[in-house]
Design a protein around this motif. Structure first.
Motif, PDB file in Angstrom:
ATOM      1  N   VAL A 179      34.891 -43.478 -52.233  1.00 41.63           N
ATOM      2  CA  VAL A 179      34.262 -42.325 -51.578  1.00 41.63           C
ATOM      3  C   VAL A 179      34.747 -41.024 -52.211  1.00 41.63           C
ATOM      4  CG1 VAL A 179      34.161 -41.019 -49.419  1.00 41.63           C
ATOM      5  CG2 VAL A 179      33.837 -43.502 -49.394  1.00 41.63           C
ATOM      6  N   GLY A 199      33.644 -41.035 -55.848  1.00 36.45           N
ATOM      7  CA  GLY A 199      32.185 -40.960 -55.829  1.00 36.45           C
ATOM      8  C   GLY A 199      31.690 -39.565 -55.522  1.00 36.45           C
ATOM      9  N   HIS A 200      32.353 -38.873 -54.600  1.00 41.15           N
ATOM     10  CA  HIS A 200      31.999 -37.485 -54.296  1.00 41.15           C
ATOM     11  C   HIS A 200      32.162 -36.613 -55.531  1.00 41.15           C
ATOM     12  CE1 HIS A 200      31.612 -33.858 -51.777  1.00 41.15           C
ATOM     13  NE2 HIS A 200      32.539 -33.349 -52.582  1.00 41.15           N
ATOM     14  N   ASP A 251      29.322 -37.517 -57.971  1.00 39.52           N
ATOM     15  CA  ASP A 251      28.010 -37.039 -57.527  1.00 39.52           C
ATOM     16  C   ASP A 251      27.902 -35.521 -57.549  1.00 39.52           C
ATOM     17  OD1 ASP A 251      26.719 -39.465 -57.074  1.00 39.52           O
ATOM     18  OD2 ASP A 251      27.538 -39.671 -55.056  1.00 39.52           O
ATOM     19  N   LEU A 292      27.740 -38.069 -49.559  1.00 36.97           N
ATOM     20  CA  LEU A 292      27.929 -39.158 -48.612  1.00 36.97           C
ATOM     21  C   LEU A 292      26.935 -39.052 -47.454  1.00 36.97           C
ATOM     22  CD1 LEU A 292      29.899 -41.585 -48.352  1.00 36.97           C
ATOM     23  CD2 LEU A 292      31.242 -40.163 -46.802  1.00 36.97           C
ATOM     24  N   THR A 331      23.343 -39.839 -48.596  1.00 37.03           N
ATOM     25  CA  THR A 331      23.071 -41.267 -48.755  1.00 37.03           C
ATOM     26  C   THR A 331      22.947 -41.962 -47.408  1.00 37.03           C
ATOM     27  OG1 THR A 331      24.282 -41.244 -50.852  1.00 37.03           O
ATOM     28  CG2 THR A 331      23.885 -43.381 -49.844  1.00 37.03           C
ATOM     29  N   GLY A 358      23.399 -38.918 -55.211  1.00 39.88           N
ATOM     30  CA  GLY A 358      24.208 -39.683 -54.267  1.00 39.88           C
ATOM     31  C   GLY A 358      24.436 -41.132 -54.645  1.00 39.88           C
ATOM     32  N   SER A 402      28.125 -42.367 -54.235  1.00 33.76           N
ATOM     33  CA  SER A 402      28.510 -42.457 -52.832  1.00 33.76           C
ATOM     34  C   SER A 402      27.867 -43.672 -52.172  1.00 33.76           C
ATOM     35  CB  SER A 402      28.123 -41.176 -52.088  1.00 33.76           C
ATOM     36  OG  SER A 402      28.854 -40.067 -52.587  1.00 33.76           O
TER      37      SER A 402
END
Length: 423
Positions: A66, A69-70, A73, A223, A226, A357, A360
């Motif tokens: 997370v 991933g943030h 993204d 997040l 998505t 996204g 995420s």
């Protein structure tokens, strides 16, 4: 007009860089019996303690996915992959320098588990970041093949790990392995990770992320974006990754421990079988990725899930009680199924989401499934064997998950030739 693609050099660096993360984590599983004695002391409970600790560390993978991933993204795939590799380099080097149980007692085990948690956190977004990067930079008609190279390269890392472990067990007496030899694989991993970080600094950015920047569609809160728009995709991704994780972690990385603890094979022989299995995965993976481009992700995944439901109990029986040739056959077929799922699953999971996204979404679906069905399952398998006395539990675990996810795979939309544009 054709979609923009990445340079061949960037694609090769991205695909090859997955060697590091799988080298480290499969090293810990292949070497679990040695590390348990080094960090948790002698005794039957050391192995279960080590496996339980590795399982707990895996629970940090979704959190890392997370967080990274943030970053991926919002700030780009390249920046995220550089940061994750820097953390991995530091964690492996620190592991190589740890004190042992003989030196620091129980504190040594806690330090090992802390570094495993840091490693799991950094790896959380690593594989999904590479998969997204390759998918977004590949020609549309070759997405399955090119994205599968991340899975093939990761198995090179596993092959390297098992090869190093086998060499140490073969060439060094057990006291030497436990006193200083165990440090060598982690020093090698730290050097490898540092080299990958340098190579990644030359990579270009993902064409899809550059498109998002140009169009102003980069989500402010990936997040939440998505979760609002792609909840069904998260569920499908979870199912695909659950099958891929349990076939890989129980069907490949747990096998040396299974063979050693059931008393049928020595450590050296078990690691030798795993070396052959790793080679099989490397060979099978690009072929299955190519087939998924031709036949579709859904069909190939469904066939592999059927094999996962029907074969594992028999294959574990062959590995435990059969001849050397039968044990090799069991290990090879299990590895081929696991490698196939990883190959097609790489593209299939990333294709469930648009570029906006995407990382995420993979964190919520793919990485969460890996934490549960990857990191926890070797420990659960070992525990269930000990409590039930039934050595074929690992095969039943794979078969059960395959049966549960098969309906999802049969009904999911085909994504092999779908344009990767925002929904």
């Amino acid at each position: 007009m054709s979609s923009p693609t990445l340079s061949r050099a960037s694609m090769v660096i991205a695909a090859a860089s997955t060697v590091v993360e799988w080298y480290d984590f499969t090293l810990c599983l292949y070497f679990a019996s040695v590390l348990s004695r080094v960090f948790f002391g002698p005794g039957a409970g050391g192995l279960l303690t080590a496996l339980a600790g590795f399982a707990v560390s895996y629970l940090l993978r979704p959190l890392g996915a997370v967080v990274f991933g943030h970053i991926g993204d919002r700030q780009g795939r390249r920046r995220m992959m550089l940061l994750s590799m820097a953390v991995m380099t530091a964690a492996m080097l620190a592991t190589a320098l740890l004190p042992t149980y003989a030196q620091w007692g129980a504190a040594a085990g806690w330090l090992l588990l802390a570094l495993r948690c840091l490693m799991a956190f950094s790896v959380g977004g690593e594989y999904t970041g590479v998969v997204a990067y390759l998918l977004e930079g590949a020609p549309p008609e070759r997405r399955g093949l090119i994205t599968s190279l991340a899975a093939a390269a990761s198995e090179v890392g596993a092959l390297l790990a098992v090869g190093v472990c086998a060499a140490l067990v073969y060439w060094l007496p057990t006291p030497s392995v436990e006193s200083w030899g165990w440090r060598l694989p982690f020093l090698l991993g730290a050097a490898l990770a540092g080299g990958v970080w340098l190579a990644r600094s030359t990579m270009g950015e993902s064409p899809d992320f550059e498109r998002q920047l140009a169009e102003g569609t980069v989500p402010t809160a990936p997040l939440g974006y998505t979760l609002r728009h792609h909840r069904a995709a998260i569920g499908r991704t979870f199912a695909i990754s659950a099958l891929g994780s349990i076939t890989y972690y129980v069907g490949i990385t747990y096998v040396p421990t299974f063979l050693a603890t059931t008393g049928q094979r020595g450590e050296a022989e078990a690691l030798g079988l795993s070396t052959v299995a790793a080679i099989v995965v490397i060979l099978v993976t690009p072929v299955v990725g190519w087939l998924s481009d031709k036949l579709g992700r859904r069909l190939v995944l469904a066939v592999l899930a059927g094999a996962g439901a029907l074969l594992p109990i028999t294959l574990f029986s062959l590995m435990r009680g059969g001849s050397a040739g039968q044990a090799l056959l069991g290990a090879v077929v299990l590895a081929a199924v696991a490698g196939g799922v990883s190959a097609v699953g790489a593209a299939a999971t990333a294709e469930q989401f648009p570029g906006e996204g995407r990382l995420s979404g993979l964190a919520l679906g793919a990485t969460a499934a890996t934490a549960i069905f990857g990191g926890l399952t070797p420990f659960v398998a070992e525990l269930l064997i000990a409590h039930t006395g039934w050595p074929l539990v690992p095969g039943a675990m794979i078969a059960g998950v395959a049966l549960l996810v098969l309906p999802v795979l049969l009904t999911m939309p085909e994504t092999a030739h779908r344009p990767q544009r925002p929904a």
